[in-house]
Design an enzyme around this catalytic site. Structure first.
Site, mmCIF file in Angstrom:
data_model
loop_
_atom_site.group_PDB
_atom_site.id
_atom_site.type_symbol
_atom_site.label_atom_id
_atom_site.label_comp_id
_atom_site.label_asym_id
_atom_site.label_seq_id
_atom_site.Cartn_x
_atom_site.Cartn_y
_atom_site.Cartn_z
ATOM 1 N N ASP A 65 0.872 -1.181 0.000
ATOM 2 C CA ASP A 65 0.000 0.000 0.000
ATOM 3 C C ASP A 65 0.904 1.224 0.000
ATOM 4 O O ASP A 65 2.125 1.099 -0.109
ATOM 5 C CB ASP A 65 -0.966 -0.020 1.206
ATOM 6 N N HIS B 33 -3.038 3.095 -4.610
ATOM 7 C CA HIS B 33 -2.436 2.603 -3.357
ATOM 8 C C HIS B 33 -1.003 2.118 -3.559
ATOM 9 O O HIS B 33 -0.563 1.174 -2.888
ATOM 10 C CB HIS B 33 -3.294 1.467 -2.768
ATOM 11 N N ASP C 201 -8.814 -0.921 -5.762
ATOM 12 C CA ASP C 201 -9.716 0.000 -5.054
ATOM 13 C C ASP C 201 -9.175 1.421 -5.060
ATOM 14 O O ASP C 201 -7.966 1.633 -5.163
ATOM 15 C CB ASP C 201 -9.903 -0.474 -3.602
ATOM 16 N N GLU C 202 -10.090 2.368 -4.929
ATOM 17 C CA GLU C 202 -9.777 3.773 -4.646
ATOM 18 C C GLU C 202 -8.601 4.304 -5.466
ATOM 19 O O GLU C 202 -7.723 4.982 -4.952
ATOM 20 C CB GLU C 202 -9.463 3.930 -3.145
ATOM 21 N N ASP D 297 -11.895 -2.776 11.334
ATOM 22 C CA ASP D 297 -11.141 -1.601 11.798
ATOM 23 C C ASP D 297 -12.077 -0.554 12.415
ATOM 24 O O ASP D 297 -11.597 0.437 12.972
ATOM 25 C CB ASP D 297 -10.324 -0.969 10.662
#
Ligand code: ACM
Length: 607
Positions: free
Chosen positions: A184, A258, A324-325, A418
């Site tokens: 990441d 990421h 993702d993202e 989380d």
């Protein structure tokens, strides 16, 4: 049907297995454990498991059980049999467990099934040191084949010993997939022999504590001393350790977004080609370029190198490529990316990401692997055989099943470990809320969806706010008990009070094993509201039944002499009160923690 359900409820009062087995019939009497009992197994492939069973019983009950391979039935006074029996008709991971006063027998057609039979047996050993196991018959098999937990080892680094400890814990609850989020923006954690900078540079960042996203960015000349990575030898050892415990490790290399740690190691990977430092938890998104360039062949050559080594290290059939993202702002300004879009008739950057993922799928197929990605890989068109891990709710997963793709459900509103599990006033800082009772409401197969496409589900522990393994345990347990039951037990067996009574027994097991866990589900739930005139009111409730709630507004710490909350009541705030405090009791004793909330903060909680 009704009768069966009622029986199951009664049985579960006497056995404390999580996840609840599919079928339990109680017998008469007990099998009493002692040092003279031997564990017999009938197949050499069970040798490890027999030793594991003996060692675990030793740790649970301080008994020394010999292990022996033998084909036929023995005539010792008391015996534990582990018998591979191809005639057993259950799903692959199923087993039959029989306890009577003379013998405990586990039969399974596969070593995986036997492993889970052993886990149920271990859970039948009383936690209080008693050596009696009740006579019973269990016939069990899982509802889903994918029962996963994810650990983010990038945002904080966890050692191999810690990851093994997690495997030990999760298999007790019949999880069989450990997803490691290996890369990441904040760290690259896997040695890639042909790309040494990934770990020489990408595995290290400047040390910071403090709130994630509020931290200082790296300063010039500051040494990057926080981090770590797994060598390939360590990974091979870990994979073997996991395999012996019926756990597949799913590696995730999170791309094309990421990717700041990779870009810090090899700046040519980004479209902007600027040099960046590995991010220590400071704000950077959309400022520093953390997206791999999708327009250059060198990016795909890099990924081929990485994924070749990943495919060789991890025997699991899936590789997770993230997806993702992905911030695409730099692709908009990148000539190479725009040219690829033009050349391939891609109408926007989402389609460019889809092009990127489709190329990766081909690359992985060439290595005999299946591609998995977060649900953003649906945007711009799903790769032909991709499996989707649905995290932004279930919608992505539902859409993927409608297109005949396999799905793992890990929606953030039910399975993100989380998140806070109790009142934010007394929990370590994170964001949003996911209480144990909400996790227990998770249903991986939404109405109208063909269950054949749902492989199962997964709980995800992102570790931005989880700096230690001790804290990781606190976040996993007991919420992962709930996930274990959802992913293994028949859907019709959900029973919250019964689950809680088993959970309380298992918390004693964790305590004995020095595994950290949360007791937040014993705390009060504080819900501020407003009356029609806009005055602040407080409603109180609890996740579990039979708790009594006491509270104060007078700056004292509440106990059983304080104000008693009457169910459903809306409390108005006394004039000038500045602090609200609340505690839960059970059977006259405090059981939850005291929650202290300034009145001004309660008002802020109302949207
Ligand atoms: C995710 O939570 N970004 C998959």
């Amino acid at each position: 049907m009704l009768l069966i359900c009622i029986c199951d409820l009664v049985f579960s009062q006497t056995i404390n297995i999580i996840p609840m087995p599919k079928k339990v019939e109680m017998g008469k009497g007990f099998f009493t454990m002692n040092d003279n009992i031997a564990i017999y197994y009938n197949d050499p492939q069970l040798e490890f498991l027999a030793g594991y069973t003996s060692a675990t019983i030793k740790s649970l009950n301080n008994l020394n059980l010999a292990i022996k391979q033998a084909d036929g039935v023995q005539h010792n006074s008391q015996v534990i049999y582990l018998l591979i029996d191809k005639k057993v008709k259950t799903a692959k991971e199923g087993y039959l467990l029989s306890v009577n006063p003379a013998a405990i027998t586990i039969r399974a057609a596969t070593s995986q099934g036997m492993f889970y039979g052993v886990q149920s047996l271990l859970q039948l050993i009383p936690v209080d040191g008693d050596r009696k196991i009740p006579a019973l018959e269990i016939a069990d098999e899982p509802r889903f084949s994918w029962r996963g937990l994810m650990l983010d080892v990038s945002r904080h680094f966890f050692t191999i010993a810690e990851v093994k400890r997690l495997i030990d814990q999760m298999v007790f609850y019949k999880f069989n997939i450990l997803h490691l989020h290996l890369t990441d923006d904040q760290g690259w954690r896997l040695e890639i022999k042909k790309l040494p900078n990934l770990t020489k540079v990408g595995a290290w960042r400047v040390p910071r504590t403090g709130l994630w996203w509020d931290r200082d960015c790296p300063q010039d000349g500051e040494e990057a001393t926080y981090g770590g990575f797994y060598t390939q030898e360590e990974i091979k050892d870990l994979v073997k350790y996991a395999a012996k415990r019926n756990v597949n490790i799913l590696p995730e290399i999170d791309i094309p977004g990421h990717s700041l740690a990779a870009i810090a190691a090899y700046p040519w990977l980004s479209s902007s080609k600027n040099t960046f430092k590995v991010n220590p938890g400071c704000k950077f998104y959309g400022i520093d370029d953390n997206t791999l360039c999708a327009g250059k062949e060198s990016t795909f050559e890099f990924l081929n190198t990485v994924l070749t080594e990943v495919a060789e290290l991890f025997p699991f059939e899936y590789i997770h490529i993230g997806g993702d993202e992905c911030y695409k702002g730099f692709w908009k300004k990148c000539e190479d990316c725009q040219k690829v879009m033009n050349d391939n008739g891609l109408k926007d950057e989402k389609e460019l990401q889809s092009y990127f993922v489709k190329r990766l799928e081909k690359l992985l197929q060439g290595k005999g692997k299946k591609l998995m990605g977060w649900d953003e890989i649906l945007e711009g068109g799903l790769a032909p055989n991709a499996t989707v891990m649905s995290w932004r709710g279930m919608e992505g997963g539902i859409a993927a099943t409608k297109a005949n793709h396999h799905v793992v459900m890990s929606p953030n509103d039910f399975a993100y470990l989380d998140l806070y599990q109790g009142d934010p006033a007394i929990e370590p800082p994170t964001y949003s809320l996911l209480r144990l009772n909400k996790v227990y409401d998770f249903e991986p197969v939404p109405a109208g969806v063909d269950s054949a496409f749902i492989l199962g589900g997964q709980g995800n522990l992102w570790t931005e706010s989880v700096p230690t393994f001790r804290q990781a345990e606190y976040m996993f347990w007991p919420r992962s008990f709930a996930l274990a039951e959802i992913l293994w037990s028949p859907r019709s067996y959900r029973n919250w009070p019964d689950f809680i009574s088993r959970t309380e027994v298992h918390l004693q097991r964790l305590l004995r094993a020095d595994i950290n866990y949360s007791r937040s589900f014993f705390d009060a739930i504080v819900t501020p509201t407003k009356d029609r005139s806009g005055n602040l009111l407080i409603q109180l409730s609890t996740e579990i039944e039979e708790l009594t709630i006491y509270y104060t507004f007078d700056n004292t710490y509440p106990d059983h002499h304080s104000m008693l909350y009457i169910k459903g009541e809306k409390l108005s705030i006394p004039k000038d009160a500045d602090t609200f405090r609340v505690i839960t009791y059970r059977e006259g004793k405090p059981i939850g923690r005291i929650i202290t909330i300034p009145v001004v903060d309660l008002a802020k909680r109302i949207k």
